[in-house]
Design a protein around this motif. Structure first.
Motif, short mmCIF file in Angstrom:
data_model
loop_
_atom_site.label_atom_id
_atom_site.label_comp_id
_atom_site.label_asym_id
_atom_site.label_seq_id
_atom_site.Cartn_x
_atom_site.Cartn_y
_atom_site.Cartn_z
N LEU A 5 39.86 27.40 -6.50
CA LEU A 5 38.52 27.69 -7.01
C LEU A 5 37.61 26.47 -7.10
O LEU A 5 36.45 26.59 -7.47
CB LEU A 5 38.63 28.35 -8.39
N THR A 6 38.13 25.29 -6.77
CA THR A 6 37.32 24.08 -6.85
C THR A 6 36.68 23.79 -5.50
O THR A 6 37.37 23.61 -4.50
CB THR A 6 38.19 22.88 -7.30
N PRO A 7 35.34 23.75 -5.48
CA PRO A 7 34.65 23.56 -4.20
C PRO A 7 34.76 22.13 -3.67
O PRO A 7 34.81 21.19 -4.45
CB PRO A 7 33.20 23.90 -4.53
N PRO A 8 34.83 22.01 -2.34
CA PRO A 8 34.77 20.68 -1.75
C PRO A 8 33.40 20.08 -2.02
O PRO A 8 32.46 20.83 -2.25
CB PRO A 8 34.99 20.94 -0.26
N LEU A 40 27.19 16.35 -12.79
CA LEU A 40 28.16 17.30 -12.24
C LEU A 40 28.03 18.70 -12.83
O LEU A 40 28.32 19.69 -12.16
CB LEU A 40 29.59 16.80 -12.51
N PHE A 41 27.62 18.78 -14.10
CA PHE A 41 27.55 20.07 -14.78
C PHE A 41 26.11 20.46 -15.11
O PHE A 41 25.85 21.13 -16.11
CB PHE A 41 28.42 20.06 -16.03
N SER A 42 25.19 20.07 -14.24
CA SER A 42 23.80 20.54 -14.38
C SER A 42 23.78 22.02 -14.01
O SER A 42 24.71 22.52 -13.35
CB SER A 42 22.88 19.74 -13.44
N ARG A 43 22.74 22.72 -14.40
CA ARG A 43 22.66 24.16 -14.06
C ARG A 43 22.78 24.41 -12.55
O ARG A 43 23.54 25.28 -12.13
CB ARG A 43 21.38 24.77 -14.61
N PRO A 44 22.03 23.66 -11.71
CA PRO A 44 22.19 23.90 -10.26
C PRO A 44 23.61 23.63 -9.77
O PRO A 44 24.13 24.37 -8.93
CB PRO A 44 21.19 22.93 -9.63
N SER A 45 24.26 22.59 -10.30
CA SER A 45 25.63 22.28 -9.89
C SER A 45 26.60 23.37 -10.34
O SER A 45 27.49 23.79 -9.58
CB SER A 45 26.08 20.93 -10.45
N LEU A 46 26.46 23.85 -11.58
CA LEU A 46 27.32 24.92 -12.07
C LEU A 46 27.10 26.20 -11.27
O LEU A 46 28.05 26.90 -10.93
CB LEU A 46 27.08 25.17 -13.56
N TYR A 47 25.84 26.50 -10.97
CA TYR A 47 25.54 27.70 -10.19
C TYR A 47 26.21 27.62 -8.81
O TYR A 47 26.82 28.58 -8.34
CB TYR A 47 24.03 27.91 -10.06
N THR A 48 26.11 26.46 -8.17
CA THR A 48 26.74 26.26 -6.86
C THR A 48 28.26 26.41 -6.97
O THR A 48 28.89 27.08 -6.14
CB THR A 48 26.37 24.87 -6.30
N PHE A 89 30.05 28.05 -9.21
CA PHE A 89 30.48 29.41 -9.50
C PHE A 89 30.15 30.39 -8.38
O PHE A 89 30.84 31.40 -8.22
CB PHE A 89 29.98 29.87 -10.87
N THR A 90 29.17 30.09 -7.58
CA THR A 90 28.92 30.89 -6.38
C THR A 90 30.09 30.70 -5.41
O THR A 90 30.58 31.66 -4.81
CB THR A 90 27.58 30.49 -5.72
N TYR A 91 30.57 29.47 -5.29
CA TYR A 91 31.75 29.20 -4.47
C TYR A 91 32.96 29.95 -5.01
O TYR A 91 33.71 30.57 -4.27
CB TYR A 91 32.02 27.69 -4.44
N ARG A 92 33.16 29.90 -6.34
CA ARG A 92 34.29 30.59 -6.97
C ARG A 92 34.21 32.10 -6.74
O ARG A 92 35.23 32.76 -6.52
CB ARG A 92 34.34 30.29 -8.46
N LYS A 93 33.01 32.63 -6.80
CA LYS A 93 32.81 34.06 -6.54
C LYS A 93 33.29 34.39 -5.12
O LYS A 93 34.06 35.34 -4.91
CB LYS A 93 31.33 34.40 -6.70
#
Length: 148
Positions: A30-33, A124-132, A134-138
């Motif tokens: 679940l961790t994106p490159p 690393l945990f800005s809103r855009p970074s988190l969104y990216t 979790f989109t990867y995790r989805k």
């Protein structure tokens, strides 16, 4: 205190979603490159279980220890007890929509430290970074469960 919420639906039963998240290799999947996860000590998901790992963001190691609580068939919470953030509580909630469809809701409450690590986690945990992330995790979750 900042929070982040993300939800999506998978075409799989609740039992398959639960099984996917209970797999000790799920974090790596679940961790994106380009982030690399180095698992140190991962106990099977259960109440009070501990996961120790390092997230490598380029040459920067983020050492992380998480303890799991509220582990049920409908989700769990992982709490960072050691790591780069001042606070990180991530609740995964699984809601059965039908026999073959489950909604996954991710909720994170977090705080940043001061100084160097605060700068790192704010990036690393800005809103855009988190969104990216979790989109990867989805995408990974949907594809893994579709294949399974």
């Amino acid at each position: 205190m900042p929070t982040f919420d993300f939800q999506f639906t998978v075409d799989s039963p609740l039992s398959a979603v639960r099984e996917f998240h209970h797999d000790t290799s799920a974090l790596k999947r679940l961790t994106p490159p380009p982030t690399i996860v180095q698992l140190k000590e991962i106990e099977p998901l259960a109440e009070g279980s501990v996961s120790k790992f390092t997230l490598w963001v380029g040459p920067l190691p983020l050492h992380w220890t998480a303890v799991h609580k509220d582990v049920t068939e409908h989700g769990f919470t992982d709490i960072q007890t050691e790591g780069p953030a001042k606070k990180w509580e991530h609740t995964h909630t699984f809601r059965e929509l039908s026999d073959h469809q489950t909604e996954i809701h991710e909720h994170i409450e977090y705080e940043h430290k001061r100084g160097f690590w605060g700068i790192v986690t704010r990036s690393l945990f800005s809103r855009p970074s988190l969104y990216t992330m979790f989109t990867y995790r989805k995408y990974v979750t949907q594809n893994a469960l579709k294949a399974g």
